[in-house]
Structure formats: structure tokens, C-alpha cells
Design a protein around this motif. Structure first.
Motif, PDB file in Angstrom:
ATOM      1  N   PHE A 265      56.897  93.766  -0.940  1.00  5.66           N
ATOM      2  CA  PHE A 265      56.928  94.798   0.107  1.00  5.66           C
ATOM      3  C   PHE A 265      55.583  94.920   0.828  1.00  5.66           C
ATOM      4  O   PHE A 265      55.544  95.141   2.045  1.00  5.66           O
ATOM      5  N   THR A 266      54.498  94.797   0.092  1.00  6.99           N
ATOM      6  CA  THR A 266      53.166  94.882   0.717  1.00  6.99           C
ATOM      7  C   THR A 266      52.971  93.748   1.717  1.00  6.99           C
ATOM      8  O   THR A 266      52.450  93.954   2.824  1.00  6.99           O
ATOM      9  N   GLU A 267      53.387  92.546   1.331  1.00  8.03           N
ATOM     10  CA  GLU A 267      53.268  91.394   2.228  1.00  8.03           C
ATOM     11  C   GLU A 267      54.148  91.548   3.463  1.00  8.03           C
ATOM     12  O   GLU A 267      53.757  91.185   4.569  1.00  8.03           O
ATOM     13  N   ILE A 268      55.350  92.095   3.274  1.00  4.72           N
ATOM     14  CA  ILE A 268      56.255  92.317   4.403  1.00  4.72           C
ATOM     15  C   ILE A 268      55.657  93.346   5.363  1.00  4.72           C
ATOM     16  O   ILE A 268      55.684  93.166   6.589  1.00  4.72           O
ATOM     17  N   ALA A 269      55.108  94.430   4.793  1.00  2.00           N
ATOM     18  CA  ALA A 269      54.494  95.466   5.627  1.00  2.00           C
ATOM     19  C   ALA A 269      53.353  94.885   6.450  1.00  2.00           C
ATOM     20  O   ALA A 269      53.227  95.153   7.657  1.00  2.00           O
ATOM     21  N   ASP A 270      52.520  94.067   5.812  1.00  2.26           N
ATOM     22  CA  ASP A 270      51.398  93.455   6.515  1.00  2.26           C
ATOM     23  C   ASP A 270      51.887  92.466   7.571  1.00  2.26           C
ATOM     24  O   ASP A 270      51.338  92.407   8.686  1.00  2.26           O
ATOM     25  N   ARG A 271      52.923  91.724   7.238  1.00  2.93           N
ATOM     26  CA  ARG A 271      53.463  90.715   8.159  1.00  2.93           C
ATOM     27  C   ARG A 271      54.046  91.353   9.424  1.00  2.93           C
ATOM     28  O   ARG A 271      54.016  90.756  10.496  1.00  2.93           O
ATOM     29  N   LEU A 272      54.545  92.566   9.302  1.00  2.27           N
ATOM     30  CA  LEU A 272      55.166  93.254  10.434  1.00  2.27           C
ATOM     31  C   LEU A 272      54.228  94.234  11.123  1.00  2.27           C
ATOM     32  O   LEU A 272      54.665  95.023  11.968  1.00  2.27           O
ATOM     33  N   GLY A 273      52.949  94.200  10.745  1.00  5.32           N
ATOM     34  CA  GLY A 273      51.956  94.974  11.464  1.00  5.32           C
ATOM     35  C   GLY A 273      51.841  96.430  11.065  1.00  5.32           C
ATOM     36  O   GLY A 273      51.237  97.225  11.804  1.00  5.32           O
ATOM     37  N   TYR A 274      52.389  96.814   9.901  1.00  3.87           N
ATOM     38  CA  TYR A 274      52.247  98.195   9.451  1.00  3.87           C
ATOM     39  C   TYR A 274      50.865  98.407   8.847  1.00  3.87           C
ATOM     40  O   TYR A 274      50.293  97.500   8.231  1.00  3.87           O
ATOM     41  N   SER A 275      50.337  99.595   9.005  1.00  2.00           N
ATOM     42  CA  SER A 275      48.983  99.879   8.525  1.00  2.00           C
ATOM     43  C   SER A 275      48.918  99.970   7.007  1.00  2.00           C
ATOM     44  O   SER A 275      47.850  99.767   6.423  1.00  2.00           O
ATOM     45  N   SER A 276      50.055 100.292   6.373  1.00  2.00           N
ATOM     46  CA  SER A 276      50.084 100.397   4.917  1.00  2.00           C
ATOM     47  C   SER A 276      51.519 100.269   4.420  1.00  2.00           C
ATOM     48  O   SER A 276      52.478 100.377   5.195  1.00  2.00           O
ATOM     49  N   ILE A 277      51.655 100.043   3.136  1.00  2.00           N
ATOM     50  CA  ILE A 277      52.984  99.991   2.521  1.00  2.00           C
ATOM     51  C   ILE A 277      53.686 101.335   2.648  1.00  2.00           C
ATOM     52  O   ILE A 277      54.910 101.412   2.772  1.00  2.00           O
ATOM     53  N   HIS A 278      52.897 102.411   2.673  1.00  2.00           N
ATOM     54  CA  HIS A 278      53.483 103.748   2.754  1.00  2.00           C
ATOM     55  C   HIS A 278      54.115 103.985   4.129  1.00  2.00           C
ATOM     56  O   HIS A 278      55.229 104.528   4.216  1.00  2.00           O
ATOM     57  N   SER A 279      53.439 103.605   5.192  1.00  2.00           N
ATOM     58  CA  SER A 279      54.019 103.788   6.522  1.00  2.00           C
ATOM     59  C   SER A 279      55.244 102.891   6.706  1.00  2.00           C
ATOM     60  O   SER A 279      56.226 103.288   7.344  1.00  2.00           O
TER      61      SER A 279
END
Length: 304
Positions: A265-279
Motif C-alpha cells: 500500500f505504501t508503494e501504491i500511494a507513492d506511485r500515485l502521488g499521494y503525500s502519505s499512506i494515510h491520505s
């Protein structure tokens, strides 16, 4: 001849000349060579502009009215009129676009008008471009660059020649009066096609940049379209705002990545440009009513 000490010459009364058109400023001067599938999604601005077709065919929208223009045709866009341009996918075209400031009341004659130019009027257009190329630094074919920079070696008086020839063109068109017949107007279907293409191009741009944090301003700028017009088109054609569509696209991409099980999930969040896993998790739940973990478990439950 009698001379006096006065500044006035007896028997001579100067006559102020009536000025029909007074072009105060030139805003842009372009010569474009369009591909056969070119689309300019549209803009509006607070000055006059004309588009002249030097070769080929082009379709134009002026507010809600469409026109099909061929070689030798010209259309005027009044200040704050939304206008867009697209090629017919068959013929590559060349076009001249000149925008200028003229507050003369006589300019109202050109509102909503297109013309098929006669030979002497086409010659004036050719002279305008020749003087423009002599006066200003290139490029002249970049739709995003409008600043006119005077060449250091520009011939004396060349900018005044541009003004004179532009005013002469306006006077000639005004004096003959007749504009292009209404048969040149496009059908409602053509307008629909243009609007559908704008939406498709916006979606394609979002798909290519789903990993980024795009803004409405950036998407509209990329398409050369006014933000409010793009927003209205999406509401009409898609049923939601541009940014809501983009955020939903991100979540659909995230769901696909979760099902592929190649990234956490952390990698997916980063890959899609989210600032954090929480957002990312918060946004995912807002859209799907599930957390990423709950969605992953539901996928596995459906296949076992």
C-alpha cells in the motif's frame, strides 16, 4: 504669400480627419502549419482576433456557432468570445492568427462575421505577415508564446506599416460589407464532436499523468482551454467535475495495483502521488467505502 507673426496661416483651416479604425496595440502574430488532426481546445481574451486560412480547411467554434473555413476564408473573434479550432482529420492546414486592440465603435461590424477574401485583401494579409516577420523575433508557430519582441535590426517604420495594413484591411472589409454566407456554418453535430474531443483529450492527459497531482489549472492550460469551460464540459458530458473524475481514476488504478499484488500500500500511494499512506487510505475509503486492506480481502474472498 503673406507671412505673419502668428502660428496660423490666413486662408487655411486644418481639417481633422475622421478615423474609422484605430489599432492601438498588436497582441500576437502567428503563422501555424497544422497537422490534419490538430485541435486547439479554445480560449477567450479581452481583445480582437482574426483567423485566416492560408491553406487547407479548418473548423472553428465561436461561442456556440460553428464554421467550416477553407483557403481564403477569415473569421473575426470579438473580445471575450470563446473560440476553438480543429482540423478535419483529412487535410493539413496553414493559418494566420493576429490579435490586436482596437476600441473603435466600428469594430462592432465584425462581430459574428466570417469572410471569403478577395485577391487584393489576401495581398494585404501577405504584407502583414511579411512585415511581422521583419519586425519581430520568431517563433511564430508556438501557440503558447504570444510576446512580440522587436528585432534589433527591424527596418525603420515597419511596425507602423503593420498598423496601416491592418487598418486598411479592416476598412476594405467594412466597405464591401458582405460576409460569408450562412451555409458555411457547421451543424450541431460538429459542435458536439469538438466538445467530445476536448473531453477525450483531457481524459487521455489524466491517464498519462495519473501518478501526478494534477490541478484543473494545469489540465486546462495543457489543452489551451478556459478552466470554466472545461469544468462545464465535464459536468455536461461525464456527469462530474474534472478533479473528481481524476481522483476516481487514481482509485481505479490503485484497485488494479492491489489486485496485481506486486506492490504494498505504501508503494501504491507513492506511485500515485499521494503525500502519505494515510491520505491514500482516507481517499480510497471515501471513494469505495472500504479501506485498501478491506478491498484486498474482498478481492481474495471473491476468488476463493
Amino acid at each position: 504669400m503673406t507671412t505673419t507673426g502668428s502660428n496660423e496661416t490666413p486662408g487655411f483651416v486644418p481639417k481633422s480627419l475622421a478615423i474609422e479604425f484605430d489599432v492601438r496595440q498588436l497582441v500576437s502574430l502567428h503563422y501555424f502549419e497544422f497537422a490534419k488532426d490538430f485541435i486547439f481546445s479554445g480560449e477567450r481574451h479581452d481583445f480582437w482576433e482574426f483567423l485566416y486560412i492560408d491553406k487547407g480547411e479548418i473548423e472553428v467554434m465561436a461561442d456556440t456557432t460553428g464554421y467550416k473555413l477553407k483557403q481564403g476564408d477569415m473569421i473575426f473573434h470579438r473580445p471575450n468570445e470563446f473560440h476553438s479550432v480543429w482540423a478535419n482529420r483529412k487535410i493539413a492546414s496553414n493559418a494566420i492568427v493576429i490579435s490586436f486592440v482596437c476600441e473603435s465603435p466600428a469594430m462592432s461590424f465584425f462581430e459574428g462575421k466570417a469572410f471569403c477574401l478577395e485577391n487584393h485583401e489576401r495581398n494585404l494579409i501577405a504584407e502583414l505577415i511579411r512585415y511581422g516577420f521583419a519586425a519581430f523575433e520568431p517563433p511564430f508557430d508556438d501557440p503558447t508564446l504570444h510576446d512580440l519582441v522587436t528585432k534589433a535590426e527591424a527596418p525603420a517604420g515597419v511596425e507602423q506599416l503593420i498598423k496601416i495594413h491592418l487598418e486598411l484591411l479592416l476598412l476594405m472589409l467594412r466597405s464591401r460589407g458582405n460576409a460569408m454566407p450562412g451555409t458555411k456554418r457547421l451543424s450541431f453535430t460538429a459542435k458536439e464532436r469538438s466538445e467530445d474531443e476536448i473531453v477525450r483529450r483531457a481524459i487521455r492527459f489524466m491517464e498519462d499523468n495519473v501518478q501526478r497531482n494534477l490541478s484543473l489549472e494545469e489540465i486546462a492550460s495543457r489543452l489551451h482551454i478556459v478552466q470554466s469551460h472545461l469544468h462545464a464540459l465535464f459536468r455536461q458530458k461525464v456527469g462530474m467535475s474534472v478533479m473528481r473524475y481524476f481522483k476516481n481514476m487514481k482509485i481505479e488504478t490503485a484497485k488494479l495495483l492491489i489486485r496485481e499484488e506486486t506492490s504494498n500500500f505504501t508503494e501504491i500511494a507513492d506511485r500515485l502521488g499521494y503525500s502519505s499512506i494515510h491520505s491514500f487510505s482516507r481517499h480510497f475509503k471515501n471513494v469505495t467505502d472500504m479501506t485498501p486492506s478491506e478491498y484486498a480481502r474482498s478481492v481474495k474472498a471473491r476468488v476463493t
